[in-house]
Design a protein around this motif. Structure first.
Motif, mmCIF file in Angstrom:
data_model
loop_
_atom_site.group_PDB
_atom_site.id
_atom_site.type_symbol
_atom_site.label_atom_id
_atom_site.label_comp_id
_atom_site.label_asym_id
_atom_site.label_seq_id
_atom_site.Cartn_x
_atom_site.Cartn_y
_atom_site.Cartn_z
ATOM 1 N N GLY A 40 54.895 55.309 31.289
ATOM 2 C CA GLY A 40 56.147 55.118 31.686
ATOM 3 C C GLY A 40 56.774 55.717 32.540
ATOM 4 N N GLU A 41 57.719 56.371 33.300
ATOM 5 C CA GLU A 41 57.851 57.471 34.308
ATOM 6 C C GLU A 41 57.558 59.057 33.481
ATOM 7 O OE1 GLU A 41 58.997 56.963 37.244
ATOM 8 O OE2 GLU A 41 58.560 54.828 36.730
ATOM 9 N N THR A 42 57.483 59.402 34.263
ATOM 10 C CA THR A 42 57.200 61.569 33.868
ATOM 11 C C THR A 42 58.464 61.721 33.367
ATOM 12 O OG1 THR A 42 55.997 61.116 35.710
ATOM 13 C CG2 THR A 42 56.751 63.838 35.339
ATOM 14 N N VAL A 43 57.926 62.046 32.409
ATOM 15 C CA VAL A 43 59.627 62.543 32.381
ATOM 16 C C VAL A 43 59.791 64.586 32.212
ATOM 17 C CG1 VAL A 43 60.916 63.338 29.712
ATOM 18 C CG2 VAL A 43 59.748 61.183 30.248
ATOM 19 N N ALA A 44 58.644 65.149 32.186
ATOM 20 C CA ALA A 44 58.826 66.066 32.541
ATOM 21 C C ALA A 44 57.081 66.758 32.770
ATOM 22 C CB ALA A 44 58.511 67.237 30.599
ATOM 23 N N VAL A 45 56.875 68.146 33.596
ATOM 24 C CA VAL A 45 55.504 68.676 33.551
ATOM 25 C C VAL A 45 55.483 70.146 33.969
ATOM 26 C CG1 VAL A 45 54.309 68.762 35.960
ATOM 27 C CG2 VAL A 45 55.382 66.693 35.774
ATOM 28 N N THR A 46 54.677 70.735 32.513
ATOM 29 C CA THR A 46 54.976 72.209 32.462
ATOM 30 C C THR A 46 53.942 72.561 33.446
ATOM 31 O OG1 THR A 46 55.843 71.684 30.427
ATOM 32 C CG2 THR A 46 55.052 73.454 29.901
ATOM 33 N N GLU A 47 53.517 73.978 33.092
ATOM 34 C CA GLU A 47 52.665 74.080 33.416
ATOM 35 C C GLU A 47 52.048 75.550 32.777
ATOM 36 O OE1 GLU A 47 52.713 75.987 37.858
ATOM 37 O OE2 GLU A 47 52.450 74.439 38.784
#
Length: 153
Positions: A40-47
């Motif tokens: 689905g939609e993006t929930v989180a982006v972690t580098e």
């Protein structure tokens, strides 16, 4: 406020994971593709997420969630973020979009090279995530659906 957002994101991932499908009943083969639904939609982006998907059966534990690598059978339905997209201002990583498939596991484990074992994790609704190494050479789709693998690394 931040805790409430984290709880909401966790609830969305948990509920979405149920909708993504059930666990495969048999151990997954090295080259097997699975249809577990679509992200689905993006929930989180972690580098800077440490992970090294050398064999394809390594799990990623991140913020209390266990992620299992898999190859989607319906890869055309998986749009993946590109950690190497630029905005024209130089080599500044921003989230862009491209099509890609999961990297196949290697038959033998090779020690990670520079940028192989850290990368960007993008979590999506529905119990899906995509991880790409900092050097862009390794990437894999992940799911919260429990998978047992028929091969050892």
């Amino acid at each position: 406020m931040r805790a409430a957002a984290a709880c909401a994101a966790t609830a969305m991932l948990w509920l979405g994971g149920c909708a993504a499908g059930s666990s495969p009943t048999e151990p997954v083969e090295w080259d097997q593709e699975l249809d577990l639904g679509v992200p689905g939609e993006t929930v989180a982006v972690t580098e800077d997420v440490e992970f090294y998907p050398a064999c394809g059966n390594e799990t990623l534990n991140h913020d209390g969630t266990t992620w299992y690598p898999f190859t989607p059978a319906n890869g055309e339905d998986f749009t993946v973020p590109s950690a190497r997209a630029t905005d024209g201002l130089g080599d500044l990583p921003t989230v862009g979009w491209s099509r890609a498939s999961a990297v196949r596991a290697l038959p033998a484990v090779v020690a990670p090279g520079p940028g192989d074992d850290t990368g960007t994790l993008v979590e999506f609704e529905g119990g899906f995530a995509h991880w790409v190494s900092d050097n862009g050479l390794l990437e894999t789709w992940l799911t919260t659906t429990t998978i047992s693998y028929s091969f050892l690394c």
